[in-house]
Design an enzyme around this catalytic site. Structure first.
Site, PDB file in Angstrom:
ATOM      1  N   LYS A  53       0.836  -1.203   0.000  1.00 39.86           N
ATOM      2  CA  LYS A  53       0.000   0.000   0.000  1.00 39.86           C
ATOM      3  C   LYS A  53       0.871   1.252   0.000  1.00 39.86           C
ATOM      4  CE  LYS A  53      -3.858  -2.295   2.351  1.00 39.86           C
ATOM      5  NZ  LYS A  53      -4.516  -2.580   3.636  1.00 39.86           N
ATOM      6  N   GLN A  97      -3.904  -1.061  10.025  1.00 44.25           N
ATOM      7  CA  GLN A  97      -3.989  -2.391   9.423  1.00 44.25           C
ATOM      8  C   GLN A  97      -4.610  -3.378  10.414  1.00 44.25           C
ATOM      9  OE1 GLN A  97      -3.143  -3.221   6.154  1.00 44.25           O
ATOM     10  NE2 GLN A  97      -4.040  -5.190   6.641  1.00 44.25           N
ATOM     11  N   ASP A 120     -10.223   3.912   4.887  1.00 43.77           N
ATOM     12  CA  ASP A 120     -10.643   2.505   4.782  1.00 43.77           C
ATOM     13  C   ASP A 120     -12.162   2.392   4.686  1.00 43.77           C
ATOM     14  OD1 ASP A 120      -8.730   0.552   4.533  1.00 43.77           O
ATOM     15  OD2 ASP A 120      -8.219   0.523   6.664  1.00 43.77           O
TER      16      ASP A 120
END
Ligand SMILES: NC(=O)c1ccc[n+]([C@@H]2O[C@H](COP(=O)([O-])OP(=O)(O)OC[C@H]3O[C@@H](n4cnc5c(N)ncnc54)[C@H](OP(=O)(O)O)[C@@H]3O)[C@@H](O)[C@H]2O)c1
Length: 290
Positions: A53, A97, A120
Site C-alpha cells: 500500500k 492495518q 478505509d
C-alpha cells in the site's frame, strides 16, 4: 470461454490516472496527499499488505508514513497515536492495518479515526453515510469490485447481484454500494451467508455473483447460470499458492466473465485506497479554504 477481468492491468491504468490527479492537486494546493499507515505487531501478511500500500502511494506521488508498534502495544497507546494522526494536518488518510492484537478493541480503534481521514471506510460515519445514500469514503475492496465491473463495461443497473459473504469489510458494504440509487449501481442485491438455505438455487439466479467467504474453490460451475459474471474476492493460501473462493477452471467454462486470483480484486483494493486518500486530501483542501 469466459472473458478474464484483469484487475492487475486495470489497477495500473487507474493508478496512472490517480497519479495524474495527484500531480494536478499538488500543483494547485502546494500540498502532497499523505497516508499514515499504522501496523501493530509482526504479522507477515499484514507487513506485506502495508508495504504494498505504501509503495503504491509513493508511486502515485503521495506521502506515506509508517508507524510500526510492538505486538504488546496497549489500547490507550494506540488510541493516543490515532489522536496524534487525527490532529496532524499533513496526514489526510489513516490506515490502521487489521487484524489488531487481542488486547486491543478493534471497533474502538476504528471509531477513533477521524471520519474525514477514514480512507478505509470502516468507521460508523462512513458506513452511516453510505447507508443513507450520501457516501463519502467507500470501503476499498467493495469499491474495487464495483470499479472492476464498471470499467470492464459490465452493466450493473437493474441486474440481480448475488453476494456470498456478509462481512463488514466486503459483503455488507458491497451490497450497500450496488443497491445505491445511483449510476453504476441500482442493482437488485441478494446477500447470502453460512446460514442461507438453498444457496445453489440462489446463486443460480444471479446475473453477477460475488464470492467473499474465505473457502478455496467453493463456487462450482453448477452453482451459476450460463453466462453469469463471476467476481472472486477470496484469498486462500493452499500449498503455498493463492487460491480464490471460486473453482476457476470449472466456472470459467460456464461464466461470461470471471476474475482471476491473484490479479483480480486484490490489486483493485490497493488502488481504491489511493483513490480515497486523494479524496481525503481534496476534502481537507476544500474545508481549509472555505
Ligand atoms: N482481495 C482483497 O483485497 C480482499 C479483501 C478482503 C478480504 N479478502 C478475502 O475475502 C475472503 C472473505 O473475507 P472476509 O473478511 O469478508 O471474511 P469473513 O469476515 O471471514 O466473512 C466470511 C463470510 O462468508 C460467509 N461464509 C463462510 N462460509 C460460507 C459458506 N460455506 N456458505 C456461505 N457463506 C459462507 C460467512 O457467513 P456468516 O456471516 O454466517 O459467518 C461470512 O459472512 C477471504 O478469503 C479474504 O482473504 C480479499
Amino acid at each position: 470461454m469466459a472473458t478474464i477481468l484483469d484487475g492487475k492491468k486495470l489497477a495500473q491504468t487507474l493508478q496512472a490516472e490517480i497519479a495524474a490527479d495527484v500531480s494536478r492537486f499538488v500543483e494547485k494546493h502546494k500540498v502532497r496527499p499523505g497516508l499514515a499507515a499504522v501496523l501493530v505487531g509482526d504479522d507477515q501478511g499484514s507487513q506485506v499488505y502495508v508495504r504494498n500500500k505504501r509503495k503504491a502511494c509513493q508511486q502515485a506521488g503521495m506521502d506515506s508514513w509508517l508507524h510500526q508498534l510492538p505486538v504488546t502495544t496497549s489500547q490507550p497507546e494506540l488510541l493516543a497515536l490515532v489522536a496524534e494522526l487525527n490532529a496532524d494536518p499533513a496526514v489526510h488518510g489513516i490506515l490502521v492495518q487489521l487484524p489488531l492484537p487481542r488486547q486491543i478493541d478493534e471497533a474502538a480503534v476504528v471509531r477513533a479515526v477521524s471520519p474525514l481521514k477514514d480512507v478505509d471506510g470502516f468507521g460508523p460515519e462512513s458506513l452511516g453515510l453510505l447507508t443513507s445514500g450520501h457516501p463519502r469514503f467507500l470501503p476499498c475492496t467493495p469499491l474495487g469490485v464495483q470499479q472492476l465491473l464498471v470499467r470492464n463495461g459490465i452493466d450493473i443497473e437493474g441486474r440481480h447481484v448475488v453476494i456470498v459473504g456478509r462481512s463488514n469489510i466486503v459483503g455488507k458494504p458491497l451490497a450497500l454500494i450496488l443497491m445505491q440509487k445511483a449510476p453504476a449501481a441500482n442493482a437488485t442485491v441478494t446477500v447470502c451467508h453460512s446460514r442461507s438455505r438453498g444457496l445453489h438455487e440462489i446463486t443460480r439466479q444471479g446475473d453477477i455473483i460475488v464470492v467473499a467467504i474465505g473457502q478455496a474453490r467453493f463456487l462450482k460451475a453448477n452453482m451459476i447460470r450460463p453466462g453469469a459474471v463471476v467476481v472472486d474476492v477470496g484469498i486462500n493460501r493452499v500449498d503455498g499458492k493463492l487460491i480464490g473462493d471460486v473453482d476457476f477452471d470449472d466456472v470459467e467454462a460456464v461464466a461470461s466473465a470471471i476474475t482471476p486470483v491473484p490479479g483480480g480484486v486484490g490489486p483493485m483494493t490497493i488502488t481504491m485506497l489511493l483513490h480515497n486518500t486523494l479524496q481525503a486530501a481534496q476534502i481537507h483542501a476544500t474545508t481549509a479554504s472555505a
